[in-house]
Design a protein around this motif. Structure first.
Motif, PDB file in Angstrom:
ATOM      1  N   GLY A   1      43.749  10.160  68.856  1.00  0.00           N
ATOM      2  CA  GLY A   1      44.184  10.918  70.022  1.00  0.00           C
ATOM      3  C   GLY A   1      44.208  10.066  71.274  1.00  0.00           C
ATOM      4  N   MET A   2      44.379  10.737  72.417  1.00  0.00           N
ATOM      5  CA  MET A   2      44.439  10.068  73.705  1.00  0.00           C
ATOM      6  C   MET A   2      43.058  10.089  74.359  1.00  0.00           C
ATOM      7  N   TYR A   3      42.693   8.954  74.959  1.00  0.00           N
ATOM      8  CA  TYR A   3      41.390   8.792  75.595  1.00  0.00           C
ATOM      9  C   TYR A   3      41.563   8.132  76.967  1.00  0.00           C
ATOM     10  N   ARG A   4      40.510   8.176  77.758  1.00  0.00           N
ATOM     11  CA  ARG A   4      40.454   7.476  79.039  1.00  0.00           C
ATOM     12  C   ARG A   4      39.369   6.410  78.976  1.00  0.00           C
ATOM     13  N   LEU A   5      39.735   5.178  79.333  1.00  0.00           N
ATOM     14  CA  LEU A   5      38.759   4.098  79.443  1.00  0.00           C
ATOM     15  C   LEU A   5      38.476   3.899  80.925  1.00  0.00           C
ATOM     16  N   ARG A   6      37.251   4.192  81.327  1.00  0.00           N
ATOM     17  CA  ARG A   6      36.860   4.119  82.731  1.00  0.00           C
ATOM     18  C   ARG A   6      35.885   2.968  82.943  1.00  0.00           C
ATOM     19  N   HIS A   7      36.107   2.200  84.006  1.00  0.00           N
ATOM     20  CA  HIS A   7      35.179   1.160  84.431  1.00  0.00           C
ATOM     21  C   HIS A   7      34.556   1.599  85.752  1.00  0.00           C
ATOM     22  N   VAL A   8      33.240   1.663  85.793  1.00  0.00           N
ATOM     23  CA  VAL A   8      32.517   2.088  86.994  1.00  0.00           C
ATOM     24  C   VAL A   8      31.561   0.972  87.388  1.00  0.00           C
ATOM     25  N   PHE A   9      31.811   0.359  88.535  1.00  0.00           N
ATOM     26  CA  PHE A   9      30.963  -0.727  89.006  1.00  0.00           C
ATOM     27  C   PHE A   9      29.921  -0.203  89.984  1.00  0.00           C
ATOM     28  N   ASP A  10      28.739  -0.808  89.937  1.00  0.00           N
ATOM     29  CA  ASP A  10      27.586  -0.361  90.730  1.00  0.00           C
ATOM     30  C   ASP A  10      27.359   1.140  90.559  1.00  0.00           C
ATOM     31  N   PRO A  11      27.224   1.610  89.311  1.00  0.00           N
ATOM     32  CA  PRO A  11      27.140   3.053  89.056  1.00  0.00           C
ATOM     33  C   PRO A  11      25.910   3.713  89.663  1.00  0.00           C
ATOM     34  N   LYS A  12      24.840   2.960  89.902  1.00  0.00           N
ATOM     35  CA  LYS A  12      23.628   3.534  90.471  1.00  0.00           C
ATOM     36  C   LYS A  12      23.562   3.389  91.989  1.00  0.00           C
TER      37      LYS A  12
ATOM     38  N   SER B   1      40.674  17.824  80.245  1.00  0.00           N
ATOM     39  CA  SER B   1      40.031  18.266  81.487  1.00  0.00           C
ATOM     40  C   SER B   1      38.522  18.333  81.345  1.00  0.00           C
ATOM     41  N   SER B   2      38.032  18.580  80.151  1.00  0.00           N
ATOM     42  CA  SER B   2      36.585  18.658  79.909  1.00  0.00           C
ATOM     43  C   SER B   2      36.233  17.822  78.684  1.00  0.00           C
ATOM     44  N   PRO B   3      36.181  16.490  78.863  1.00  0.00           N
ATOM     45  CA  PRO B   3      35.907  15.622  77.706  1.00  0.00           C
ATOM     46  C   PRO B   3      34.509  15.845  77.154  1.00  0.00           C
TER      47      PRO B   3
END
Length: 364
Positions: free
Chosen positions: A211-222, A137-139
């Protein structure tokens, strides 16, 4: 890293920079607008989930990434004259060309491009971020990688059934030996895929705790691009990082949150004569642009649908259905069951299929 075209062949990009006198450098253009009585045909950059997740080497993981355009108009980026920054380094401003329903367009600032001598091609800056963080919840201390695209292209037909989609790739190459930054973009219905085999599609994980992780892809982040929807630019997959008998490993453990299952409730009108076309509304839930609509299970001429347009809330999809002319002769006619199922399926995005039986009747 060099993106690939639809056939998998790579293109190199070159940019010859020309030092211009300050008097010839263009000022930043003012924001424009479509003429009165017309509307903007904005793109909509959507993020498909990361895939092809695997170890690149003993200490790094690799993955593929795809963004695609589900909007009302194409994404198109065009250059302005290079300008020097405060250090005297020549920079390439880039504009987004926004098309209008009447056929005109205007241009607005959309960031910059940079020429990298070692790569011998141009990067459009700040197009995507790749983030690996703990699945909590709080990486803490996320591992980040910034992706800059050399040339946004039509590499993957995600859903060419949607309204305004091109039947084939339009932005399918980037000229070499360009005297300036070449036009780049994504057509409606098409995506830009960066394969896991390409440079830049990796993150270092050798020093991370198992451990377990999340791989996030964020396009046009700005938020540099003007879109119809700014809330669908991110995707996520859960990955497990561990140490086995053969060293460090990474495993794809599915979506961070399972996409809601689509549902079909009704179609209106519920019947159509053979050899005609008409507009329909398909109602349901969780209907998203990645879904293709089709008819199945009936007899006689097979209805088909095109120009689909999805409600932002996912409650309905509109489109144009055409029913071919019935065949005459011994095997012609409507057959004994001219009532068709309506179904939705997705090639990308991990969405489950849905079918509503006996929903659409073809008549003489």
């Amino acid at each position: 890293m060099t993106p690939q075209n639809g056939n998998g062949s790579a293109f190199d990009r070159k940019l010859f920079w020309w030092l211009l006198p300050v008097s010839q450098l263009l000022a930043l253009p003012a924001l424009g607008a479509c003429p009165a009585g017309t509307v903007e045909l904005r793109p909509d950059v959507r993020a498909l989930p990361p895939r092809d997740i695997a170890m690149l080497n003993a200490t790094s993981m690799k993955f593929s990434a795809t963004s695609w355009n589900a909007g009302d108009g194409k994404l198109e980026l065009v250059p302005r004259d290079p300008v020097p920054d405060s250090t005297g380094t020549l920079k390439q401003p880039v504009d987004q060309r926004v098309y209008c329903s009447g056929g005109s367009y205007y241009e607005r600032p959309a960031g910059s491009a940079a020429y990298h001598e070692a790569h011998n091609h141009v990067h459009y800056n700040d197009y995507a971020n790749y983030i690996l963080e703990q699945d909590t919840s709080s990486p803490q201390n996320p591992r980040k990688g910034t992706k800059t695209t050399f040339c946004i292209m039509d590499t993957t037909g995600v859903n060419i059934q949607v309204a305004g989609a091109s039947g084939s790739a339009v932005f399918n190459w980037c000229p070499t030996q360009e005297p300036g930054f070449n036009t780049q973009g994504m057509s409606v219905g098409w995506g830009d895929t960066y394969g896991s085999n390409l440079s830049g599609q990796s993150l270092a994980i050798g020093d991370l705790a198992p451990g377990m992780y999340r791989l996030r892809h964020v396009f046009d982040p700005k938020g540099l691009l003007l879109e119809t929807n700014e809330d669908d630019n991110e995707s996520c997959r859960r990955v497990e990082i561990g140490d086995g008998a053969n060293g460090r490993y990474v495993a794809d453990r599915g979506p961070c949150a399972a996409p809601p299952a689509p549902r079909i409730d009704s179609i209106s009108p519920a019947s159509m004569a053979q050899n005609t076309c008409g507009d329909v509304v398909i109602s349901g839930a969780n209907l998203v642009p990645e879904l293709n609509v089709a008819f199945a299970g009936g007899t006689g001429p097979l209805p088909n649908i095109k120009n689909t347009k999805f409600d932002v809330a996912g409650n309905y999809v509109t489109g144009t259905v055409c029913v071919p002319r019935v065949r005459k002769g011994k095997r012609g006619g409507l057959g004994n069951d001219p009532v068709w199922d309506v179904r939705v399926t997705a090639l990308f995005g991990g969405y489950s299929p849905a079918t509503r039986a006996n929903l659409f009747r073809v008549t003489q």
